[in-house]
Design a protein around this motif. Structure first.
Motif, PDB file in Angstrom:
ATOM      1  N   ALA A 297      22.593  51.482  47.948  1.00 35.33           N
ATOM      2  CA  ALA A 297      22.161  52.870  47.684  1.00 35.33           C
ATOM      3  C   ALA A 297      23.339  53.835  47.835  1.00 35.33           C
ATOM      4  CB  ALA A 297      21.049  53.258  48.649  1.00 35.33           C
TER       5      ALA A 297
ATOM      6  N   LEU B  86      24.811  56.069  44.937  1.00 35.37           N
ATOM      7  CA  LEU B  86      24.838  57.538  45.069  1.00 35.37           C
ATOM      8  C   LEU B  86      26.240  58.071  44.780  1.00 35.37           C
ATOM      9  CD1 LEU B  86      22.610  58.229  48.219  1.00 35.37           C
ATOM     10  CD2 LEU B  86      22.147  58.981  45.905  1.00 35.37           C
TER      11      LEU B  86
ATOM     12  N   ASP C 190      26.733  58.340  41.389  1.00 32.67           N
ATOM     13  CA  ASP C 190      25.679  59.207  40.823  1.00 32.67           C
ATOM     14  C   ASP C 190      24.640  58.444  40.037  1.00 32.67           C
ATOM     15  OD1 ASP C 190      26.400  61.591  41.957  1.00 32.67           O
ATOM     16  OD2 ASP C 190      27.850  62.036  40.360  1.00 32.67           O
ATOM     17  N   ASN C 191      24.425  57.215  40.433  1.00 31.28           N
ATOM     18  CA  ASN C 191      23.337  56.445  39.792  1.00 31.28           C
ATOM     19  C   ASN C 191      22.116  56.581  40.672  1.00 31.28           C
ATOM     20  OD1 ASN C 191      21.714  54.680  38.518  1.00 31.28           O
ATOM     21  ND2 ASN C 191      23.194  52.976  38.430  1.00 31.28           N
ATOM     22  N   ALA C 192      21.455  57.734  40.502  1.00 33.81           N
ATOM     23  CA  ALA C 192      20.306  58.053  41.387  1.00 33.81           C
ATOM     24  C   ALA C 192      19.160  57.085  41.233  1.00 33.81           C
ATOM     25  CB  ALA C 192      19.836  59.477  41.083  1.00 33.81           C
ATOM     26  N   ASP C 193      18.897  56.668  40.075  1.00 38.38           N
ATOM     27  CA  ASP C 193      17.738  55.750  39.858  1.00 38.38           C
ATOM     28  C   ASP C 193      17.918  54.446  40.634  1.00 38.38           C
ATOM     29  OD1 ASP C 193      16.509  57.556  38.294  1.00 38.38           O
ATOM     30  OD2 ASP C 193      17.113  56.624  36.365  1.00 38.38           O
TER      31      ASP C 193
ATOM     32  N   ALA D  80      19.939  54.006  43.116  1.00 40.42           N
ATOM     33  CA  ALA D  80      19.896  54.288  44.583  1.00 40.42           C
ATOM     34  C   ALA D  80      18.443  54.385  45.067  1.00 40.42           C
ATOM     35  CB  ALA D  80      20.627  55.589  44.878  1.00 40.42           C
ATOM     36  N   THR D  81      17.617  55.112  44.272  1.00 33.32           N
ATOM     37  CA  THR D  81      16.182  55.267  44.641  1.00 33.32           C
ATOM     38  C   THR D  81      15.504  53.913  44.735  1.00 33.32           C
ATOM     39  OG1 THR D  81      16.200  57.344  43.434  1.00 33.32           O
ATOM     40  CG2 THR D  81      14.028  56.469  44.050  1.00 33.32           C
TER      41      THR D  81
END
Ligand code: ADP
Length: 596
Positions: free
Chosen positions: A402, A406, A409-412, A414-415
């Motif tokens: 994660a 992050l 910037d790969n939020a998906d 990371a989520t």
């Protein structure tokens, strides 16, 4: 004890002899009075008899006195004897018989001259006896009436009257009348008591008892005193004292002596003593009978008194023994009550002690359960550490991932990794909760709960161990939930214990499978824990529910699992048994009552 009884007891040594003496005196008095009365009656009777018989006798004999005198006055006899015209002028023997003897009843009538020769006799004479020497003849010759009692050689008893025949104032002859006395006796045959006539010589001339006739009436002593030589005496003795003017004679009767009472009357005309006798024996018998009857009455009275006394005594003794028994009973009851009270107190103390011991036992049991749980946790901890390490390692790599995503910037992505971390944390939280529930000390609070819930927890709790031991754990749930009463945590401990044992049992088996199924049967809930292990040996079956019995060695087994299981099931009012089923080793069956 009454006052009378005490007095009687105190003076018993005086009382008894006094009673005996009084009784004896009374008997003597009764005897004396009876004898006196009987003697008086006898005396009166005897006197009456004597008076009557004497009068009869006198009357009978008086006529003969007159007869002799009458014959002596006959002129023909006076003339014949006076003129010495002897036999021609005298009456013949036949005349004498018909005129005098026959009429008067005299036995014999003689006309005797002054020389004593019998001139005429109305009976033929064998020889011509001369009666010159006879006393009665001499009396007549001297001018008075001659009398004599005579016994002939033939034994005939006669009374002779001799009357002088006077001519010119001179005795010229004598008339002799001989009277046979035997007929006088005949009337006495009917008399009850003996009658006697004793002549002037003391000889028994007449007697109603034939054996007594012609014996001397006087005793040997009297005869000796009188210087008379007589062998044949009748009276042996007579008592010197008189009993109411009655002489008591001891008469020799037929060889044996008998006592007779006697009254007598003298008949001057004949020179006789008339005696009436009465047997003294009858009076003695009468007296003795009365004395005997009195004695019997006294004895009966004494017996009755004795019986009454002994009855009184017995009643008193009974009363005393009843009182003693009542006292004893009272004492026994008191002692027994005391004993019971003491025992009761002891029992109360014991009950308190037992209650305390039970309380301690329960506490100890709970401590044991807790200890067993902790032991189980100890066993599980290694497995759990592994279980926690895996998700923790995964969480770390997901967290790293994660962080990396992050920074890029790969939020998906990371989520996604954070969500995975969430899931793993939730899973770990659930495991922790279950563990906390299991280790939590029981509260003894009884509640309605579903067995299904317990089994869901168990899956979570035991799956890691099953996985480690490579055991296939199957939970076969029913369609509808099954509810029971009790404490949720305690049931989960039971099943966990049984499943842990089952997993241990299948360790060596080729098929390693443990099946847990539960269902409702009538008003009961059934839980079965089956394994494919070797089953339970009969010897082990006997001991396996005992505390600290184990076959697993001290490293892995405490021997408390089944002991605790059994105790908890008892608290649930249920039962536990081992069964056999095809394709399975051991099958443990738990039966619990259903919740309402
Ligand atoms: P522990 O497990 O500490 O030995 P337990 O009281 O749980 O103590 O068990 C006592 C003994 O009963 C065990 O040591 C074992 O020999 C026997 N036992 C229990 N469950 C089983 C089973 N499913 N199959 C065979 N033996 C069993």
């Amino acid at each position: 004890m009454t006052k009378n009884n005490m007095v009687l007891k105190k003076y018993r040594w005086v009382f008894l002899p006094a009673v005996v003496l009084c009784s004896l005196f009374a008997l003597l008095l009764v005897g004396y009075l009876t004898e006196r009365t009987a003697l008086n009656e006898t005396k009166t009777r005897m006197e009456n008899t004597l008076a009557f018989q004497t009068a009869t006798l006198k009357a009978s004999m008086e006529k003969y006195t007159v007869l002799a005198a009458l014959i002596a006055r006959r002129p023909d006899i006076i003339k014949a004897l006076g003129e010495d015209n002897l036999l021609q002028g005298l009456p013949t023997a036949d005349q004498l018989t018909t005129d005098f003897a026959g009429l008067s009843g005299a036995d014999d009538v003689w006309i005797v001259d002054v020389s004593g020769s019998i001139l005429i006799s109305n009976r033929p004479l064998n020889q011509s006896p001369n009666i010159f020497d006879k006393e009665y003849f001499n009396s007549a010759i001297q001018g008075s009436l001659g009398r004599a009692s005579v016994v002939t050689n033939a034994g005939q008893r006669l009374y002779i009257f001799a009357s002088p025949v006077f001519s010119n104032n001179q005795v010229v002859g004598v008339i002799v009348v001989r009277v046979d006395l035997e007929y006088l006796e005949r009337v006495w045959v009917l008399l009850q008591d003996p009658m006697l006539v004793i002549d002037e010589t003391g000889r028994v001339l007449l007697s109603s008892i034939p054996a007594w006739r012609l014996k001397s009436f006087y005793s040997e002593v009297e005869l000796k005193n009188a210087k008379k030589e007589v062998d044949n005496y009748l009276v042996e003795k007579f008592t010197t004292h008189s009993r109411d003017r009655l002489m008591l004679y001891h008469v020799l009767d037929k060889g044996r002596g008998r006592d007779f009472l006697q009254v007598t009357q003298y008949v001057a005309l004949l020179g006789w003593e008339v005696h009436a006798l009465s047997n003294y024996q009858s009076i003695a018998v009468q007296r003795n009978t009365v004395v005997l009857i009195s004695f019997l009455i006294m004895a009966l009275l004494a017996m009755a008194f004795g019986l009454w006394r002994s009855r009184q005594k017995r009643l008193l003794e009974e009363q005393r023994s009843q009182q003693a028994f009542a006292l004893r009973l009272e004492r026994q009851v008191r002692d027994r009550t005391h004993e019971l009270t003491t025992t009761n107190q002891q029992l109360e103390v014991e009950i308190d002690e037992r209650r305390l011991a039970e309380k301690h036992l329960r506490e100890a049991q709970q401590e044991l359960v807790q200890a067993a749980k902790l032991a189980g946790i100890g066993q599980m901890s290694a497995v759990l550490a592994h279980e926690y390490n895996q998700p923790l390692a995964a969480i770390r790599s997901y967290a790293d991932n994660a962080t990396t995503f992050l920074s890029k910037d790969n939020a998906d992505a990371a989520t996604d990794n954070l969500q995975r971390i969430n899931m793993l944390v939730d899973k770990m939280a659930s495991l922790t909760n279950t563990l906390r529930n299991f280790t939590h000390k029981s509260t003894s609070e009884s509640k309605r709960f579903s067995i299904n819930g317990v089994m869901d927890e168990l899956v979570i709790l035991l799956s890691p161990q099953a996985k480690k031991q490579q055991v296939k754990l199957n939970l076969i749930a029913p369609k509808d939930p099954v509810f029971v009463m009790g404490e949720h945590g305690r049931l989960s401990q039971i099943v966990a214990n049984l499943v842990t044992n089952a997993m241990d049992a299948v360790n060596e088996s080729t098929i390693r499978q443990v099946d847990v199924c539960w269902y409702r049967k009538l008003d009961k809930a059934i839980i079965l824990v089956k394994d494919t292990g070797p089953g339970v040996d009969d010897k082990i079956k006997e001991k396996m529910f005992d505390a600290f019995f184990t076959t697993k060695g001290t490293d892995s087994g405490l021997g408390l699992g089944l002991f605790i299981v059994m105790n908890i099931i008892n608290d649930f009012n249920g039962s536990l048994s081992i069964k056999e089923e095809k394709d399975y080793g051991a099958v443990f069956e738990i039966i619990l009552p259903l919740a309402e």
